[in-house]
Design a protein around this motif. Structure first.
Motif, PDB file in Angstrom:
ATOM      1  N   ALA A   1      49.942  43.950  34.087  1.00 45.75           N
ATOM      2  CA  ALA A   1      51.075  43.934  35.013  1.00 45.75           C
ATOM      3  C   ALA A   1      51.184  42.560  35.669  1.00 45.75           C
ATOM      4  O   ALA A   1      52.272  42.130  36.052  1.00 45.75           O
ATOM      5  CB  ALA A   1      50.906  45.027  36.072  1.00 45.75           C
TER       6      ALA A   1
ATOM      7  N   ASN B   1      48.256  48.675  47.294  1.00 47.95           N
ATOM      8  CA  ASN B   1      46.919  48.105  47.195  1.00 47.95           C
ATOM      9  C   ASN B   1      46.889  46.921  48.156  1.00 47.95           C
ATOM     10  O   ASN B   1      47.721  46.034  48.022  1.00 47.95           O
ATOM     11  CB  ASN B   1      46.657  47.623  45.764  1.00 47.95           C
ATOM     12  CG  ASN B   1      45.304  46.948  45.611  1.00 47.95           C
ATOM     13  OD1 ASN B   1      44.448  47.042  46.490  1.00 47.95           O
ATOM     14  ND2 ASN B   1      45.109  46.253  44.505  1.00 47.95           N
TER      15      ASN B   1
ATOM     16  N   ASP C   1      55.855  48.196  42.243  1.00 48.22           N
ATOM     17  CA  ASP C   1      54.600  48.063  41.502  1.00 48.22           C
ATOM     18  C   ASP C   1      53.884  49.411  41.526  1.00 48.22           C
ATOM     19  O   ASP C   1      53.410  49.860  42.571  1.00 48.22           O
ATOM     20  CB  ASP C   1      53.756  46.965  42.156  1.00 48.22           C
ATOM     21  CG  ASP C   1      52.473  46.655  41.379  1.00 48.22           C
ATOM     22  OD1 ASP C   1      52.033  47.500  40.576  1.00 48.22           O
ATOM     23  OD2 ASP C   1      51.901  45.579  41.618  1.00 48.22           O
TER      24      ASP C   1
ATOM     25  N   TYR D   1      49.127  52.207  40.300  1.00 45.97           N
ATOM     26  CA  TYR D   1      48.285  53.392  40.577  1.00 45.97           C
ATOM     27  C   TYR D   1      49.050  54.708  40.490  1.00 45.97           C
ATOM     28  O   TYR D   1      48.569  55.727  40.972  1.00 45.97           O
ATOM     29  CB  TYR D   1      47.658  53.256  41.977  1.00 45.97           C
ATOM     30  CG  TYR D   1      46.792  52.030  42.085  1.00 45.97           C
ATOM     31  CD1 TYR D   1      45.480  52.038  41.627  1.00 45.97           C
ATOM     32  CD2 TYR D   1      47.302  50.847  42.615  1.00 45.97           C
ATOM     33  CE1 TYR D   1      44.697  50.904  41.693  1.00 45.97           C
ATOM     34  CE2 TYR D   1      46.530  49.705  42.684  1.00 45.97           C
ATOM     35  CZ  TYR D   1      45.221  49.742  42.214  1.00 45.97           C
ATOM     36  OH  TYR D   1      44.451  48.612  42.285  1.00 45.97           O
TER      37      TYR D   1
ATOM     38  N   THR E   1      50.566  49.634  34.403  1.00 42.36           N
ATOM     39  CA  THR E   1      49.416  49.006  33.764  1.00 42.36           C
ATOM     40  C   THR E   1      48.517  50.056  33.116  1.00 42.36           C
ATOM     41  O   THR E   1      48.534  51.226  33.510  1.00 42.36           O
ATOM     42  CB  THR E   1      48.590  48.196  34.783  1.00 42.36           C
ATOM     43  OG1 THR E   1      47.469  47.619  34.122  1.00 42.36           O
ATOM     44  CG2 THR E   1      48.081  49.076  35.917  1.00 42.36           C
TER      45      THR E   1
ATOM     46  N   SER F   1      45.320  49.296  33.225  1.00 41.65           N
ATOM     47  CA  SER F   1      44.043  48.842  33.799  1.00 41.65           C
ATOM     48  C   SER F   1      43.388  49.847  34.740  1.00 41.65           C
ATOM     49  O   SER F   1      42.196  49.737  35.002  1.00 41.65           O
ATOM     50  CB  SER F   1      44.246  47.543  34.578  1.00 41.65           C
ATOM     51  OG  SER F   1      44.665  46.515  33.726  1.00 41.65           O
ATOM     52  N   LYS F   2      44.128  50.787  35.276  1.00 43.39           N
ATOM     53  CA  LYS F   2      43.565  51.639  36.315  1.00 43.39           C
ATOM     54  C   LYS F   2      43.294  53.044  35.767  1.00 43.39           C
ATOM     55  O   LYS F   2      42.216  53.307  35.279  1.00 43.39           O
ATOM     56  CB  LYS F   2      44.497  51.631  37.540  1.00 43.39           C
ATOM     57  CG  LYS F   2      44.877  50.205  38.013  1.00 43.39           C
ATOM     58  CD  LYS F   2      43.742  49.485  38.680  1.00 43.39           C
ATOM     59  CE  LYS F   2      43.840  47.969  38.794  1.00 43.39           C
ATOM     60  NZ  LYS F   2      45.021  47.341  39.352  1.00 43.39           N
TER      61      LYS F   2
ATOM     62  N   ARG G   1      43.833  44.111  29.063  1.00 38.79           N
ATOM     63  CA  ARG G   1      44.968  43.330  29.561  1.00 38.79           C
ATOM     64  C   ARG G   1      46.274  43.814  28.930  1.00 38.79           C
ATOM     65  O   ARG G   1      46.840  43.174  28.044  1.00 38.79           O
ATOM     66  CB  ARG G   1      44.793  41.808  29.316  1.00 38.79           C
ATOM     67  CG  ARG G   1      43.464  41.206  29.752  1.00 38.79           C
ATOM     68  CD  ARG G   1      43.116  41.533  31.200  1.00 38.79           C
ATOM     69  NE  ARG G   1      44.122  41.049  32.126  1.00 38.79           N
ATOM     70  CZ  ARG G   1      44.692  41.819  33.051  1.00 38.79           C
ATOM     71  NH1 ARG G   1      44.365  43.103  33.183  1.00 38.79           N
ATOM     72  NH2 ARG G   1      45.576  41.320  33.868  1.00 38.79           N
TER      73      ARG G   1
HETATM   74  C1  LIG Z   1      45.464  45.955  39.413  1.00 39.59           C
HETATM   75  C2  LIG Z   1      46.839  45.704  39.894  1.00 39.59           C
HETATM   76  C3  LIG Z   1      47.773  45.010  39.128  1.00 39.59           C
HETATM   77  C4  LIG Z   1      47.406  44.254  37.882  1.00 39.59           C
HETATM   78  O1  LIG Z   1      47.221  44.999  36.813  1.00 39.59           O
HETATM   79  P1  LIG Z   1      46.852  44.334  35.401  1.00 39.59           P
HETATM   80  O2  LIG Z   1      47.631  45.156  34.467  1.00 39.59           O
HETATM   81  O3  LIG Z   1      45.370  44.497  35.262  1.00 39.59           O
HETATM   82  O4  LIG Z   1      47.276  42.910  35.420  1.00 39.59           O
HETATM   83  C5  LIG Z   1      49.076  44.898  39.582  1.00 39.59           C
HETATM   84  N1  LIG Z   1      49.431  45.423  40.763  1.00 39.59           N
HETATM   85  C6  LIG Z   1      48.554  46.065  41.536  1.00 39.59           C
HETATM   86  C7  LIG Z   1      49.005  46.632  42.820  1.00 39.59           C
HETATM   87  C8  LIG Z   1      47.225  46.208  41.136  1.00 39.59           C
HETATM   88  O5  LIG Z   1      46.352  46.798  41.955  1.00 39.59           O
END
Ligand SMILES: *Cc1c(COP(=O)(O)O)cnc(C)c1O
Length: 366
Positions: free
Chosen positions: A93, A169, A196, A199, A223, A225-226, A234
């Motif tokens: 993201a 966040n 965004d 989460y 994303t 990632s979480k 990535r």
């Molecule tokens: C972790 C996070 C991202 C970034 O995510 P990636 O896909 O790992 O780059 C973006 N926005 C928030 C609020 C995050 O906590």
């Protein structure tokens, strides 16, 4: 700045010389060798616990990948119920954030707006690009930290991109959907509103994805990632109407998604979705127990509501905050100090790791 400049300092864009890069959890505590990575308990970057299980085929590794790999776009399109033309896959993201700023803000002329305390990369990407940053802080309400709509009104016409983070966040709570819609309406003729949703899987019903088709100035960031436990891969997604995606596609690199990334991400989205929803359920249970535990501690003066995979809390004093943080570090448990953020004096953030990891943290602090 020092009086005798090195050649590189003379040649570099002046504003970058003294700039501090994003202090990511990983820069503050590098994972180092595999031994260290295993020994330490990582509760500082909102990553998911547990390791994935993926096999790669290297059949076409001699070829450039498609600009937007079919397997990946189809998988995310099924997952989020948008058309492929409304989706751009990116290197996390974070790349989406950067592309949006580069596509809508002219360097040294235009501004973004952020609502602190919030995610650090909006400001870092803006600074890197030479976009100015307007701030309208979140306000404390009985429903958690929420938008200051009057503050936002005063910025209409002055900014090109507005970054909202929901769940926030490092705050943790969802923004009220009514307020998100109000913000989109406010800026509907003058700015892009980015929601965004890094989460959102932890409170999935609350997505703003439906607003993409109702308003022409909305972008949603996602994303893997979480909740999908793939931070190392990535891979993220920018969701918006086709006109916005077409614009961003002019700015992004020609092969942004490597073939192995597309392969693993597709599998996570196609065949491992149940694993993800189970992970989210487990996380939410562990989180509730941690919140109850924290609420009984006399060093903890405030716990922020959380709709995500982490808990932010405030300590009684600066000394108490440092003692807790350092005690954990000594035991190889890493959490995140958020106390330098606006409105977050003496605040620490714990990512929800595995049940075992959180138990370990509780034992050390007991
Ligand atoms: C972790 C996070 C991202 C970034 O995510 P990636 O896909 O790992 O780059 C973006 N926005 C928030 C609020 C995050 O906590």
């Amino acid at each position: 700045m020092s009086t005798s400049l090195t050649l590189i300092e003379k040649l570099a864009r002046e504003e970058l010389v003294d700039m501090v890069p994003y202090q990511s959890a990983r820069r503050l505590f590098a994972s180092g060798d595999a031994e260290q990575t295993k020994r330490k308990v990582w509760l500082n970057a909102n990553e998911a616990p547990g390791t994935g299980d993926y096999q790669l085929s290297s059949e076409n590794i001699n070829r450039y990948p498609d600009f937007q790999p079919d397997n990946l776009l189809n998988a995310y399109s099924n997952y989020c119920n948008l058309e492929r033309s409304q989706i751009l896959a990116t290197r996390g993201a974070d790349e989406g954030i950067e592309l949006i700023i580069r596509s809508f803000c002219r360097a040294y002329q235009d501004s973004i707006l952020i609502c602190p305390p919030t995610y650090g990369m909006y400001a870092i990407s803006a600074e890197n690009h030479g976009a100015d940053i307007a701030k309208v802080p979140l306000q404390k309400t009985p429903q958690g930290m929420q938008l200051d709509l009057d503050g936002l009104i005063s910025q209409v016409g002055k900014v090109k991109v507005v970054f909202l983070c929901s769940p926030g966040n490092p705050t943790g709570n969802l923004l009220s959907k009514e307020d998100i819609i109000a913000a989109i309406e406010l800026f509907k003729d003058t700015a892009i509103v980015v929601v965004d949703e890094a989460y959102i899987e932890f409170s999935a019903e609350q997505t703003s994805i439906d607003l993409i088709t109702q308003y022409s100035n909305v972008i949603v960031l996602r994303t893997l990632s979480k909740a999908f436990a793939l931070a190392g891969l990535r891979c993220g997604f920018t969701l918006a109407n086709a006109d916005i995606i077409t614009l961003l596609s002019k700015v992004i690199a020609p092969y942004p998604i490597s073939a192995p990334v597309a392969e693993i991400a597709s599998k996570a989205l196609n065949t491992d979705l149940k694993k993800m929803t189970q992970r989210v359920q487990d996380c939410n249970q562990i989180k509730t127990k941690l919140i109850n535990w924290l609420s009984e501690k006399d060093w903890c003066s405030e716990i922020f509501a959380s709709d995500a995979n982490f808990v932010l809390f405030r300590c009684n004093s600066q000394q108490e905050k440092q003692r807790i943080f350092d005690t954990l570090v000594e035991s190889d448990i890493l959490i995140r100090d958020q106390s330098k953020q606006m409105q977050l004096e003496n605040c620490l953030r714990i990512s929800i790791g595995s049940e075992q990891e959180i138990t370990q943290l509780k034992e050390v602090l007991s």
